[in-house]
Every structure is written in C-alpha cells, then in structure tokens.
Design a protein around this motif. Structure first.
Motif, PDB file in Angstrom:
ATOM      1  N   ILE A 140      -5.381   1.680  10.716  1.00  0.00           N
ATOM      2  CA  ILE A 140      -5.825   1.623   9.318  1.00  0.00           C
ATOM      3  C   ILE A 140      -5.177   0.448   8.599  1.00  0.00           C
ATOM      4  O   ILE A 140      -5.823  -0.242   7.820  1.00  0.00           O
ATOM      5  N   ILE A 141      -3.899   0.221   8.884  1.00  0.00           N
ATOM      6  CA  ILE A 141      -3.129  -0.793   8.185  1.00  0.00           C
ATOM      7  C   ILE A 141      -3.104  -2.065   9.032  1.00  0.00           C
ATOM      8  O   ILE A 141      -2.477  -2.102  10.079  1.00  0.00           O
ATOM      9  N   LYS A 165      -6.496   9.532  -5.232  1.00  0.00           N
ATOM     10  CA  LYS A 165      -7.562   8.534  -5.078  1.00  0.00           C
ATOM     11  C   LYS A 165      -7.790   7.725  -6.354  1.00  0.00           C
ATOM     12  O   LYS A 165      -8.495   6.717  -6.334  1.00  0.00           O
ATOM     13  N   ILE A 182      -3.688   4.538   0.026  1.00  0.00           N
ATOM     14  CA  ILE A 182      -4.699   4.424   1.083  1.00  0.00           C
ATOM     15  C   ILE A 182      -4.849   5.707   1.904  1.00  0.00           C
ATOM     16  O   ILE A 182      -5.802   5.849   2.652  1.00  0.00           O
ATOM     17  N   GLU A 183      -3.893   6.635   1.742  1.00  0.00           N
ATOM     18  CA  GLU A 183      -3.958   7.866   2.537  1.00  0.00           C
ATOM     19  C   GLU A 183      -3.095   8.944   1.890  1.00  0.00           C
ATOM     20  O   GLU A 183      -2.125   8.648   1.194  1.00  0.00           O
ATOM     21  N   ILE A 200       1.179   5.430   1.016  1.00  0.00           N
ATOM     22  CA  ILE A 200       0.704   6.633   1.680  1.00  0.00           C
ATOM     23  C   ILE A 200       1.487   7.789   1.081  1.00  0.00           C
ATOM     24  O   ILE A 200       2.715   7.813   1.145  1.00  0.00           O
ATOM     25  N   LYS A 228       0.842  -1.189   0.000  1.00  0.00           N
ATOM     26  CA  LYS A 228       0.000   0.000   0.000  1.00  0.00           C
ATOM     27  C   LYS A 228       0.883   1.246   0.000  1.00  0.00           C
ATOM     28  O   LYS A 228       2.042   1.209   0.396  1.00  0.00           O
TER      29      LYS A 228
END
Length: 136
Positions: free
Chosen positions: A134-135, A110, A116-117, A95, A93
C-alpha cells in the motif's frame, strides 16, 4: 523499506511490540516514538526547527493510537491537518492503530486525507507485509 516511522501510543508495551515487529519485518530503518499527541506535535515542531527539508529527517508514516491522555489521536489529527504541518509534512501518511471497534471511529478517520488505513491493535508482521504494498 521506509526511512523513518513514528509510533504514537501511551502504552509502553504496545510501543515496544510495535518497534519489535517493525524491526523484525524490515519495514523501516528508524522508529521514533511519542507517548501522546502532544509529544508527537512537539516532535514535528522540532523537525521544522531542525530543517525538515532534509530527505530522511521526517517520518514517512505515523502509527497513531486514538485513546491517549493529554492529547488523543483525534486532537493530534485536527492540529496535524492544519497548514503549518501539511505544508511541511504533506508526504507523511497516518495509519490509525487502535483497539476501538466503533464503526464511527473508522468512518471519522476517513475525514483526514493523511489517514490511509485504520487497523486494530496489535500490529503484526502479516499486516506490515500488506502495508508494504500500500505504501510506496
């Protein structure tokens, strides 16, 4: 705690701060770094060559700056979202960690399913505590 993180940023002070905060907060066991998107792609290419299927061989998370020389964060994401990388690193993921405050950048991030952030620099231990939830 994550096994491995990759921090991608062209500023050595930001990289140093990112590593210190991550180590201090016990967020990850190992922290690798790259100075731009091109170095990050070479990092992942080497993992493919070395056999990415080893469980702890690849980072579960990338902290990615957007504004870098040689290859910026957007260019990295464009290439990293192609099949060769998605097939091998679908669990990784991203960030986005940037100093930009442009709402269009937040919106554009997005468009990438692995992002994811979107966070503003600098990374702090408080932010990492939130990210732990979150993760998973």
């Amino acid at each position: 705690m994550l096994e491995k993180i990759l921090c991608v940023d062209d500023d050595p002070i930001t990289l140093m701060l990112c590593k210190k905060v991550i180590k201090k907060s016990d967020f990850s066991q190992e922290i690798d770094s790259a100075n731009n998107g091109e170095e990050a792609l070479k990092y992942f290419d080497n993992l493919i060559i070395e056999n990415v299927n080893q469980a702890n061989n690849f980072p579960q998370l990338i902290f990615l700056d957007l504004n870098m020389p040689i290859m910026n964060g957007w260019e990295f994401l464009d290439i990293f979202s192609k099949n060769e990388y998605l097939e091998n690193f679908y669990k990784t993921k991203v960030i986005v960690l940037s100093s930009t405050i442009d709402p269009n950048d937040i919106k554009k991030s997005k468009d990438y399913p692995m992002v994811i952030e979107f966070l503003s620099k600098p990374i702090t231990s408080e932010i990492l505590e939130i990210l732990k939830n979150i993760i998973k």
